[in-house]
Design an enzyme around this catalytic site. Structure first.
Site, PDB file in Angstrom:
ATOM      1  N   LYS A  44      -0.962  -0.885  -4.386  1.00  0.00           N
ATOM      2  CA  LYS A  44      -2.024  -0.207  -4.141  1.00  0.00           C
ATOM      3  C   LYS A  44      -1.457   1.122  -4.382  1.00  0.00           C
ATOM      4  O   LYS A  44      -0.682   1.774  -3.174  1.00  0.00           O
ATOM      5  CB  LYS A  44      -2.841  -0.275  -3.066  1.00  0.00           C
ATOM      6  CG  LYS A  44      -4.009   0.460  -2.866  1.00  0.00           C
ATOM      7  CD  LYS A  44      -4.803   0.058  -1.634  1.00  0.00           C
ATOM      8  CE  LYS A  44      -5.914   1.109  -1.570  1.00  0.00           C
ATOM      9  NZ  LYS A  44      -5.784   2.383  -1.101  1.00  0.00           N
ATOM     10  N   TYR A  95       0.897  -1.229   0.061  1.00  0.00           N
ATOM     11  CA  TYR A  95       0.013   0.102  -0.103  1.00  0.00           C
ATOM     12  C   TYR A  95       0.852   1.040   0.137  1.00  0.00           C
ATOM     13  O   TYR A  95       1.538   1.701   1.127  1.00  0.00           O
ATOM     14  CB  TYR A  95      -0.782  -0.166   1.313  1.00  0.00           C
ATOM     15  CG  TYR A  95      -2.056   1.078   1.338  1.00  0.00           C
ATOM     16  CD1 TYR A  95      -2.080   2.087   0.268  1.00  0.00           C
ATOM     17  CD2 TYR A  95      -2.850   0.948   2.378  1.00  0.00           C
ATOM     18  CE1 TYR A  95      -2.981   3.040   0.461  1.00  0.00           C
ATOM     19  CE2 TYR A  95      -3.894   1.895   2.576  1.00  0.00           C
ATOM     20  CZ  TYR A  95      -4.098   3.062   1.472  1.00  0.00           C
ATOM     21  OH  TYR A  95      -4.824   3.974   1.676  1.00  0.00           O
TER      22      TYR A  95
END
Length: 294
Positions: free
Chosen positions: A165, A137
Site C-alpha cells: 500500500k 503499508y
C-alpha cells in the site's frame, strides 16, 4: 499461497460512532453494504482512516468481525494489523486469519527509532505468525520509515508478501517497484493522485474518500482501464475539487460529515481530533450538493 486478484478500488473504512462515542457497528455495516452496491472491489479495515490507534484492541477486532459478517465473502477484506509492538501485530494477524480476512497489512512500527533490520524482522514475524498474505503499508510521512529496494528484497524471502500500500507522492519509486516486482500488487494510497499512480503502474488504490466519493473514483479507475485517459482525468479533477475541501478541514472528520449528509451516522472523530468548524460544515455541504447528492 494461492494467488488472489487484488486489483481495483478498496475503501479504507471510517469508524462510525454513536452519540456517546462508542463504535456504531450498525452504521458500519450499512456503509459496507452501500459501498458494495456502488461497486467497491474491497475493504481495507482498521487503517489510518479508521482512527485505529485511537481504538481499543477489542474495538479493532470487533470492527473487522462486523465488516466480515456484512461482507459475507462478497469483496476482498484486508485487515490492518499494524502496531508498535510486534507481539500485538502478530496477535491482530492471527485474529484476522481466524475471523476470515483475505489478507493483512501493517504500517511499520513507529515512535521509537527502530532500525531497518528491526522493521524487517517485524514484518517477517507477522508473516510467519499467520497464513495470510501481507501488504506492507508504506506511509513515510507519518511512520517515519520509507520503503527501500534492499528492504523489499529481504521481505520477498517470505512467500506471503503480496504487495504494497504505497501512500507516497514518489511516483518514480512506485513505477520502479512495480517494474522490478511485477508479481507484487501495488496500491496507490493518496486519493488525489490515483490517476498518477495508475499511470505509474499501480494495480488499484486504497482510499479514505472512497467511502464518500466512490462514483467519482470509480470513474477514474474504470476510464483509465478502458484506455480513456482524458475521461479519467476529468473524473480525477472532479474528485479533487471535493478532496481539496476535505483536506482543508481534516480528512477523517470531513469524510464522516459527507457520509452523514447521505444518511450514515458517524458523530465525528475521537479526541484529540477537533470537531468540524461551522465554516467547514457549510463548505462540505456545498461539496455534497455539487458532487454527491442524488
Amino acid at each position: 499461497m494461492m494467488k488472489k486478484e487484488y486489483a481495483g478500488l478498496h475503501a479504507a473504512l471510517v469508524t462510525p460512532y454513536t452519540e456517546t462515542g462508542e463504535v456504531n457497528y450498525r452504521e458500519l455495516k450499512k456503509l459496507v453494504r452501500r459501498l458494495i452496491a456502488e461497486g467497491i472491489d474491497g475493504f481495507y479495515v482498521g487503517g489510518s482512516t479508521a482512527e485505529t490507534f485511537l481504538l481499543t484492541e477489542s474495538e479493532r477486532k470487533g470492527i473487522l468481525e462486523a465488516v466480515l459478517e456484512e461482507n459475507n465473502g462478497e469483496k476482498l477484506v484486508v485487515s490492518h494489523v499494524g502496531a508498535i509492538s510486534t507481539r500485538q501485530a502478530v496477535d491482530f494477524a492471527q485474529h484476522a486469519e481466524a475471523a476470515g480476512a483475505d489478507a493483512v497489512s501493517a504500517i511499520s512500527p513507529f515512535y521509537y527509532k527502530f532500525t531497518q533490520r528491526e522493521i524487517e524482522d517485524y514484518y517477517l514475524e507477522i508473516m510467519a505468525g499467520s497464513g495470510l498474505p501481507m501488504f506492507v503499508y508504506n506511509f513515510p510521512n507519518l511512520s517515519g520509515f520509507a520503503l527501500t529496494e534492499p528492504f523489499l528484497e529481504r521481505l520477498k524471502s517470505s512467500s506471503r508478501l503480496a504487495g504494497i500500500k504505497f501512500t507516497s507522492s514518489d511516483m518514480f519509486q512506485l513505477e520502479r517497484i512495480k517494474a522490478r516486482n511485477p508479481g507484487l500488487t501495488v496500491w496507490n494510497g493518496f486519493d488525489e493522485m490515483l490517476l498518477s499512480g495508475l499511470a505509474a503502474g499501480a494495480d488499484g488504490g486504497v482510499g479514505s474518500t472512497y467511502n464518500c466519493l466512490l462514483p467519482l473514483v470509480r470513474g477514474v479507475y474504470d476510464r483509465f482501464r478502458a484506455g480513456d485517459p482524458a475521461r479519467a482525468l476529468a473524473f480525477q479533477r472532479r474528485a479533487n475539487e471535493a478532496i481539496e475541501v476535505i483536506c482543508r478541514h481534516g480528512v477523517f472528520a470531513s469524510v464522516k460529515k459527507l457520509l452523514e449528509y447521505s444518511g450514515i451516522e458517524s458523530h465525528g472523530c475521537r479526541r484529540p481530533f477537533s470537531p468540524l468548524s461551522p465554516e467547514g460544515e457549510a463548505e462540505l455541504r456545498r461539496v455534497y450538493e455539487t458532487h454527491l447528492a442524488r
